[in-house]
Design an enzyme around this catalytic site. Structure first.
Site, PDB file in Angstrom:
ATOM      1  CB  SER A 159      -1.028  -0.063   1.125  1.00 26.69           C
ATOM      2  OG  SER A 159      -1.838   0.984   1.120  1.00 26.69           O
ATOM      3  CD  GLU A 164      -5.448  -4.333  -3.666  1.00 25.75           C
ATOM      4  OE1 GLU A 164      -4.961  -3.344  -3.257  1.00 25.75           O
ATOM      5  OE2 GLU A 164      -4.491  -5.263  -3.913  1.00 25.75           O
ATOM      6  CG  HIS A 189      -5.593  -2.632   0.032  1.00 28.21           C
ATOM      7  ND1 HIS A 189      -4.701  -2.286  -0.981  1.00 28.21           N
ATOM      8  CD2 HIS A 189      -5.356  -1.828   1.032  1.00 28.21           C
ATOM      9  CE1 HIS A 189      -3.823  -1.335  -0.373  1.00 28.21           C
ATOM     10  NE2 HIS A 189      -4.106  -0.950   0.629  1.00 28.21           N
TER      11      HIS A 189
END
Length: 289
Positions: A163, A225, A263
């Site tokens: 991330s 995602e 995610h």
């Protein structure tokens, strides 16, 4: 990790769980006046002649245990698993939560408030833009201490981030490529400042075409995602395609999209793939399936 004992109502005791071969130490950044919790895992086997490979792991509070146990299990039989033992150095924070808001400061480049993506909860972003100082901490404070206390193979250094951590990994790759030999960027938040990443990518490609530089890059995201407005998967795939043209210059790049993962759920499978990518007995390997 220090073991703790607690009295139980039935007269027994309860010991805190500790992963064998691990420790946690506090470290301060000399230049930035910041303190980090450093999680370290050392193999039980003697180091090879060149030293242990090392993985520097961001967001250690959330994923250090996952990666450490994966290396412990798979590193026992490298000929079967494709994973050799390694030192894991997790960089974390003084928090009991999986993530600290300080990661926004440490993992991001300076970006004007008006240019930032909208935060999912609608609030303003925490302090951000301190990636350069965080990189100096890794290079000037953390690495020398780890190399003093452990036998490290400086030719097999990996950095792993997810991330915003993946965004930081890309910043290091594109601006300080000599810092590591292998870069793992999971679900990288390229949308935080995509123009910056694309500009730095163009510069990186131009320089690499002139000077061969063996570097291994794994970009990855969860299939689910793709539905997020950040276009996480498309951005990662686009960056991969820009880097893949450098194969003749020594750049070995791979993009993985993990079926059925989002995610956060992507983290365990990403860790497993990353280990086989970075810690193969014969060196970093692509397309390990």
């Amino acid at each position: 990790m220090k073991e703790q004992t607690t009295d139980r109502t039935n007269g027994g005791t309860s010991n805190a769980f500790t992963i064998p071969g691990t420790e946690v130490r506090m470290m301060s950044s000399r230049n930035e006046n910041r303190t980090y919790h450093i999680f370290i895992s050392k193999p039980s086997t003697p180091p090879p002649p060149a030293g242990y490979p090392v993985i520097y792991l961001l967001d250690a509070n959330s994923v250090f245990g996952t990666m450490t146990e994966a290396v412990r299990i798979q590193g026992r039989r490298p000929e079967k698993t494709g994973v050799i033992p390694a030192v894991i150095v997790g960089i974390g924070y003084e928090t009991a939560e999986p993530f600290s808001s300080a990661r926004h400061r440490d993992f991001t480049m300076p970006t004007a408030q008006s240019k930032l993506p909208e935060r999912p909860d609608g609030r303003e972003w925490p302090e951000h833009g301190g990636a350069e100082g965080f990189f100096r901490f890794i290079e000037e404070d953390l690495k020398p201490e780890i190399e003093r206390d452990y036998q490290i193979d400086k030719k097999r250094q990996t950095i792993f981030g997810h991330s915003l951590g993946g965004l930081f990994v890309l910043q290091v790759l594109l601006t300080k490529p000599d810092a590591f030999q292998t870069y793992i960027a999971g679900s990288p938040s390229i949308h935080w400042n995509k123009p910056f990443i694309l500009k730095k990518t163009d510069h990186f490609v131009s320089l690499t075409k002139k000077n061969n530089q063996p570097i291994n890059i794994l970009l990855a995201a969860g299939e689910l995602e793709q539905h997020h407005k950040s276009r996480m998967n498309d951005n990662a795939r686009e960056l991969y395609e820009r880097l893949a043209v450098l194969s003749e210059q020594g750049i070995r790049a791979e993009f993985c999209e993990f079926s059925g993962e989002g995610h956060i759920s992507v983290l365990p499978v990403l860790v497993s793939r990353a280990l086989r990518f970075a810690l193969h007995p014969d060196g970093p390997h692509l397309s390990m399936g």
